[in-house]
Design an enzyme around this catalytic site. Structure first.
Site, short mmCIF file in Angstrom:
data_model
loop_
_atom_site.label_atom_id
_atom_site.label_comp_id
_atom_site.label_asym_id
_atom_site.label_seq_id
_atom_site.Cartn_x
_atom_site.Cartn_y
_atom_site.Cartn_z
N ASP A 21 64.57 4.34 42.48
CA ASP A 21 65.48 3.97 43.57
C ASP A 21 65.57 2.47 43.75
O ASP A 21 66.53 1.96 44.33
CB ASP A 21 65.04 4.66 44.88
CG ASP A 21 63.58 4.42 45.18
OD1 ASP A 21 63.22 3.28 45.52
OD2 ASP A 21 62.78 5.37 45.06
N ASP A 79 59.03 6.88 29.35
CA ASP A 79 57.91 7.50 30.06
C ASP A 79 56.87 6.42 30.41
O ASP A 79 56.41 5.70 29.52
CB ASP A 79 57.30 8.57 29.15
CG ASP A 79 56.29 9.43 29.89
OD1 ASP A 79 55.69 8.95 30.87
OD2 ASP A 79 56.09 10.58 29.46
N GLN A 106 65.66 16.35 36.13
CA GLN A 106 65.60 16.90 37.49
C GLN A 106 67.00 16.96 38.10
O GLN A 106 67.93 16.32 37.62
CB GLN A 106 64.70 16.00 38.36
CG GLN A 106 65.07 14.52 38.31
CD GLN A 106 63.87 13.59 38.35
OE1 GLN A 106 62.79 13.98 38.76
NE2 GLN A 106 64.06 12.33 37.95
N THR A 119 57.04 10.45 41.59
CA THR A 119 57.29 11.70 42.31
C THR A 119 55.94 12.42 42.50
O THR A 119 54.91 11.97 41.99
CB THR A 119 58.23 12.59 41.47
OG1 THR A 119 57.95 12.40 40.10
CG2 THR A 119 59.67 12.22 41.69
N ASP A 120 55.96 13.54 43.20
CA ASP A 120 54.74 14.33 43.38
C ASP A 120 54.22 14.78 42.01
O ASP A 120 55.00 14.81 41.04
CB ASP A 120 55.04 15.59 44.23
CG ASP A 120 55.57 15.22 45.61
OD1 ASP A 120 55.35 14.07 46.04
OD2 ASP A 120 56.20 16.07 46.26
N ASP A 154 54.76 4.34 41.48
CA ASP A 154 55.68 4.80 42.53
C ASP A 154 56.35 6.07 42.01
O ASP A 154 57.52 6.09 41.66
CB ASP A 154 56.71 3.68 42.77
CG ASP A 154 57.70 4.03 43.87
OD1 ASP A 154 57.55 5.08 44.52
OD2 ASP A 154 58.64 3.23 44.07
N PRO A 202 57.25 15.55 34.86
CA PRO A 202 56.83 14.37 34.09
C PRO A 202 55.81 13.50 34.82
O PRO A 202 55.19 12.61 34.22
CB PRO A 202 58.13 13.61 33.84
CG PRO A 202 59.08 14.09 34.88
CD PRO A 202 58.68 15.50 35.21
#
Ligand code: SAM
Length: 277
Positions: free
Chosen positions: A86, A137, A31, A157-158, A155, A162
């Site tokens: 993060d 993964d 990304q 991403t939308d 937690d 992946p």
């Protein structure tokens, strides 16, 4: 010249804020990673232009995705975070004395590097001796783990790229098997206002595997609509019936024992979404 960033919630509406400066912009194998500094919300982490977290309101998301499951479980010792590069969720998990091991399973090492460099207050927990970082993964790691974790926190991403496979009934079945006999999972499940069908689908997929499935809410200023949902799947423990002494006193800015209980009180339109799963 003024610079403004807009994150579109859909084709018709978005959040716009004034940018002070761009701190980094880089393409990883997965990304585009950006960190920008804004006037209103401090530093922001963006992945493919989608807002992930900001230094001004990250505490709401990270406290609520962590302390609700960890304070529901009577003795969480081994905890996994799927995604969460993060580091904010890890920072909250290690506030719990019972936690012996916190495993971060992040597919993109460069998100962790960006956060360490530009968002040190969020990434601060990653160097704790109880933390193990696996760059892989999350789907594969969970498939290969059996009876291993007391709590698993998704937690992610939308559900694009992946992260698509992290929102499926099959994945939650593997999460069930990766949990110990009284384990608990929680996943961030987007905005009930803008994404009611996604909320329903995920609730149904988690409910297809776990005997106890509950939706709870938190108010996050920079996320679409501000109203954000989390879906919890539990093998034994009921998150709404936990006794006072199970809610460990923690240094927090959003989460409190009263907020824990109140987060499960859903507005009528959200109850309707849940009821029609
Ligand atoms: N709080 C954020 C939000 O809801 O917008 C999520 C933050 S965190 C940065 C999301 C992380 O999930 C990203 O760093 C991304 O690389 C990671 N991720 C996405 N799919 C993954 C997968 N299949 N396995 C492990 N990590 C994954």
């Amino acid at each position: 010249m003024e610079l403004w960033f807009t994150e579109k919630a859909n084709d018709h509406v978005g959040l716009t804020c004034k940018v002070k400066q761009t701190l980094m912009r880089k393409q990883s194998p997965y990304q585009e990673i950006m960190v920008i500094e804004t006037e209103q919300f401090g530093r922001m982490l963006l992945l493919d232009g989608v807002l992930q977290t900001t230094t001004s309101d990250e505490f709401v998301y990270h406290e609520m995705i962590s302390h609700v499951p960890l304070n529901t479980h009577p003795n969480p010792r081994r905890v996994a975070v799927i995604g969460g590069g993060d580091g904010g969720t890890i920072r909250e998990i290690i506030k719990h004395d019972s936690v012996e091991k916190a495993v971060l399973v992040e597919i993109d090492e460069q998100v962790i590097e960006a956060s360490r460099q530009y968002l040190p207050e969020i990434a601060s927990g990653l160097d704790d001796e109880r933390v193990e970082i696996l760059i892989t993964d999350g789907i594969t790691h969970i498939q290969q783990s059996k009876n291993t974790y007391d709590v698993i926190i998704v937690d992610s991403t939308d559900p694009v790229g992946p992260a698509v496979g992290l929102f499926t009934q099959e994945f939650y079945g593997h999460v069930f098997e990766a949990l110990t006999e009284d384990g608990i999972m929680v996943a961030q499940t987007e905005s009930p206002y803008y994404e009611p069908q996604l909320v329903q689908r995920t609730l149904g997929a988690i409910g297809g595997n776990f005997p106890i499935t509950r939706l709870y809410l938190a108010y996050i200023p920079t996320y679409p609509s501000g109203m954000w949902s989390f879906t919890l799947g539990s093998k034994t423990w009921e998150p709404q019936e936990i006794s006072g002494d199970r809610k460990q006193a923690l240094q927090t800015r959003y989460y409190t024992p009263a907020v824990h209980a109140a987060a499960f009180c859903l507005p009528a339109f959200v109850e309707e979404i849940v009821a029609t799963v």
